[in-house]
Write an enzyme that holds these catalytic residues in place. Structure first.
Site, PDB file in Angstrom:
ATOM      1  NE  ARG A  88     -27.753  -3.326   1.788  1.00  0.00           N
ATOM      2  CZ  ARG A  88     -28.941  -3.102   1.976  1.00  0.00           C
ATOM      3  NH1 ARG A  88     -29.804  -2.363   1.558  1.00  0.00           N
ATOM      4  NH2 ARG A  88     -29.346  -3.828   3.068  1.00  0.00           N
ATOM      5  CE  LYS A 105      -6.276  -4.775  -5.619  1.00  0.00           C
ATOM      6  NZ  LYS A 105      -5.000  -5.139  -5.384  1.00  0.00           N
ATOM      7  CD  GLU A 162       3.345   2.405  -7.695  1.00  0.00           C
ATOM      8  OE1 GLU A 162       3.053   1.532  -8.652  1.00  0.00           O
ATOM      9  OE2 GLU A 162       3.389   1.797  -6.452  1.00  0.00           O
ATOM     10  CE  LYS A 192      -4.580   0.860 -10.523  1.00  0.00           C
ATOM     11  NZ  LYS A 192      -4.211   0.803  -9.025  1.00  0.00           N
ATOM     12  CD  GLU A 248      -4.767  -8.214  -7.206  1.00  0.00           C
ATOM     13  OE1 GLU A 248      -5.526  -7.652  -6.081  1.00  0.00           O
ATOM     14  OE2 GLU A 248      -3.601  -8.123  -6.887  1.00  0.00           O
ATOM     15  NE  ARG A 283      -6.577  -4.329  -9.803  1.00  0.00           N
ATOM     16  CZ  ARG A 283      -7.911  -3.301  -9.551  1.00  0.00           C
ATOM     17  NH1 ARG A 283      -8.913  -3.932 -10.076  1.00  0.00           N
ATOM     18  NH2 ARG A 283      -7.585  -2.391  -8.950  1.00  0.00           N
ATOM     19  CG  ASN A 335       0.792  -6.492  -6.488  1.00  0.00           C
ATOM     20  OD1 ASN A 335       0.210  -5.367  -6.173  1.00  0.00           O
ATOM     21  ND2 ASN A 335      -0.334  -7.645  -6.229  1.00  0.00           N
ATOM     22  CG  HIS A 395       3.867  -2.947  -5.297  1.00  0.00           C
ATOM     23  ND1 HIS A 395       4.411  -2.686  -6.470  1.00  0.00           N
ATOM     24  CD2 HIS A 395       2.987  -2.232  -4.987  1.00  0.00           C
ATOM     25  CE1 HIS A 395       3.788  -1.461  -7.052  1.00  0.00           C
ATOM     26  NE2 HIS A 395       3.183  -1.137  -5.846  1.00  0.00           N
ATOM     27  CG  HIS A 403       3.911  -4.345   0.142  1.00  0.00           C
ATOM     28  ND1 HIS A 403       2.847  -5.020  -0.669  1.00  0.00           N
ATOM     29  CD2 HIS A 403       3.579  -3.165   0.040  1.00  0.00           C
ATOM     30  CE1 HIS A 403       2.007  -4.263  -1.093  1.00  0.00           C
ATOM     31  NE2 HIS A 403       2.273  -3.154  -0.856  1.00  0.00           N
ATOM     32  CG  HIS A 421       3.927   2.452  -1.690  1.00  0.00           C
ATOM     33  ND1 HIS A 421       3.733   1.183  -1.381  1.00  0.00           N
ATOM     34  CD2 HIS A 421       3.377   2.331  -2.996  1.00  0.00           C
ATOM     35  CE1 HIS A 421       3.482   0.515  -2.331  1.00  0.00           C
ATOM     36  NE2 HIS A 421       2.968   1.364  -3.604  1.00  0.00           N
TER      37      HIS A 421
END
Lengths: 377, 377
Positions: free
Chosen positions: A130, A152, A195, A236, A246, A250, A254, A257, A261, A276
């Site tokens: 955990r 993330k 980025e 960031k 998020e 946040r 994106n 993105h 994507h 990417h």
């Protein structure tokens, strides 16, 4: 940002997340210091290093030696390189090996690699017992300025899509060794740079202007590069601290993105055609152009963004993607799947100008489709 | 504890964990009200119900009907019953089906079953989309008073042991419908009762005395049963709030569990020989006897614990476990594996008397072994 006493060229960005607070160290020589930096912060003296077949020959030995010198016993797991490694199959393997190494809650999992290794290892660190400690040693510019910061983690669902299974699990330390960037190809470095530029475009117009003036030094290396990475990590970190899980702002991360994507999906994630960061570069130009089309921003801003990204060698239009793209309708479908359309409206990151992006939750899908038809090569 | 206006026999225990705060509702008829209770608390209108082959025929239809009536669309996943279901294999299956049901962050996963279903479903809820909402509808007494409260979720590692992979993911609501307890076998109810008694023995001597006086009514049903479950949930909630991620005092919840786990392992988790609650009952008596042997508590307290547990029909000695047990040395090995021995010392939950348990981190392994030899049948 404070210089660290023992190595004046290393910068530290602190991420103040209460009991989950941590430092990002940015500068040369950090792999050699990994053991000492970890030992001074964590109680445990066991580690499992997760890396891939590309990175292992370059840096694994140095990391192990550095840990040993600091009294940390390590096990190593070397995985295949590439996005396919972000699977349940490899997650089970990594969990098993972390347990086999008897890594306890105060010991750590170390991710040595790019975004794929970081996401997978962080997820394993988040679920073994955990949650055990987690250290990121990102070896790509993209990972240093983006995926290694913010907690993330996750894997892809083989049937339902990317990053759909994971946890928020903050690292306890990020060691961004800028020396490793010298082994990246020009294309990989540029992809990460997209980025970096993004942080300026989100809400730091001065940083974007600084990049326009100084990007050559950033590409060459040295203090301007460290400065740019540190500023990106700080940007960031600011967003993550304001919205760790998020639920709102946040989403600004994106920027570029949504279009990006869709283009990655349209090229079947084939890195020979598009990586990417390249998708993000084209996506950011599209986001600025679309904002201009919606009369939110001046077309001059879109042109300025395009000019800078083109200058550093990034693609800025769909036409530059090798091979044929599916029609605008298919791109729109990918966007709609990604974003969920509510009564014909989409949530999108738009902008009022350089460094003035915002979350728009009422973008008409029909406008996006017309725009895509116009821009389609 | 406050009575809820719409059904005066339903009790509510609030678990004040800040932004992760939630209610535990305890009383009759809650399955029929599940849809309404969920709809009033969560924004989402989609749910995935996870249950097992034993529970599905009894309650699944009622839960689905209740959700439908409240405008919540549900998908159902029926898994094999039993501990083996807490595996990566079933976790992957559940995650896949939750994604297929298009459950988003504000929608929920509903665990309808005992501890196995709760642990597995909670883990899936914790990792799909990095966390969706989670509702527990526990159908065993053990799950109602223990596993459904507190946010520990997880699966077993096929090679390394139980509950080694998981996350802390608090439920958003727990619906403990006391009507379902009427379908439990006497043995299952007693096994759950061991955990009820445990809360008295940890730090609530008055509650233990109340159980000694009222246990028959608790077994019969009605308000005393609701009272006992609510008091147990409140006790567990208090410990969880003080130490959500088990860095200290939460370990008190393991009273009786060190010996109990060793006995479960020694009987290969064969429920025909021993179920968890029975292991805990024997373990609690042993913990009190060992505390007396260490001159920490009076032997009278151990005898009092034994008398009460025996009275309700629980086993209290190793000799009552059917079949042959491995020697004391093997039991000791299982304990050492479970607990990590540091220079011959173990961490153990001991007691100074009824309701006066504490975490002891310096228990000599040699003393435990002598004690086990003495007690071995």
């Amino acid at each position: 940002m404070n210089a660290i006493s023992s190595a004046s060229s290393v910068q530290t960005v602190h991420v103040p997340l209460g009991e989950r607070a941590y430092d990002i160290l940015i500068g040369p020589g950090l792999i050699a210091r990994a053991g000492a930096e970890i030992a001074s912060r964590l109680k445990g003296r066991k580690a499992a290093i997760i890396t891939d077949e590309n990175v292992a020959p370059l840096y694994l030995e140095a990391v192990v030696a550095s840990l040993n010198a600091a009294g940390i016993v390590s096990a190593e797991v070397v995985l295949p390189a590439g996005e396919k490694t972000k699977s349940f199959e490899h997650l089970i393997d990594v969990c098993d090996k972390v347990l086999e190494a008897r890594v306890e809650r105060n010991d750590c999992v170390i991710a040595l690699g790019g975004g794929v290794i970081g996401d997978l290892s962080g997820f394993a660190a988040g679920i073994v017992r955990r949650g055990v400690r987690f250290v990121q040693v990102p070896t790509s510019l993209l990972a240093q300025v983006d995926s290694s910061v913010g907690g993330k983690t996750g894997i892809n669902s083989s049937r339902h899509g990317k990053n759909l299974i994971g946890v928020f699990h903050q690292p306890d330390l990020v060691l961004a060794d800028t020396d490793v960037l010298n082994t990246l190809s020009g294309r990989e470095f540029r992809a990460g740079y997209a980025e970096v530029a993004k942080y300026g475009l989100i809400d730091k117009p001065d940083f974007f202007a600084w990049l326009e003036a100084n990007w050559k030094s950033v590409f060459t290396g040295g203090s301007a590069r460290i400065e740019a990475i540190a500023a990106s990590c700080q940007a960031k970190a600011d967003v993550v601290v304001a919205d760790e899980r998020e639920t709102g702002q946040r989403a600004l991360l994106n920027l570029g993105h949504t279009f990006g994507h869709a283009l990655e999906a349209a090229t079947a994630y084939d890195s020979r055609r598009l990586v990417h960061g390249e998708g993000v570069a084209i996506g950011m130009v599209l986001a600025h152009e679309f904002s201009a089309r919606m009369n939110l921003a001046s077309p001059d801003d879109a042109r300025r963004v395009e000019r800078h990204l083109k200058e550093v060698g990034l693609p800025t239009t769909m036409a530059e993607i090798p091979g044929e793209l599916p029609p605008a309708e298919s791109l729109m479908e990918a966007i709609a799947q990604d974003k969920k359309v509510k009564s014909g409206k989409l949530t999108f990151i738009l902008t009022r100008g350089i460094g003035q992006s915002f979350v728009a939750d009422d973008v008409p899908a029909s406008e996006v489709l017309s725009f895509l038809r116009e821009k389609h090569p």
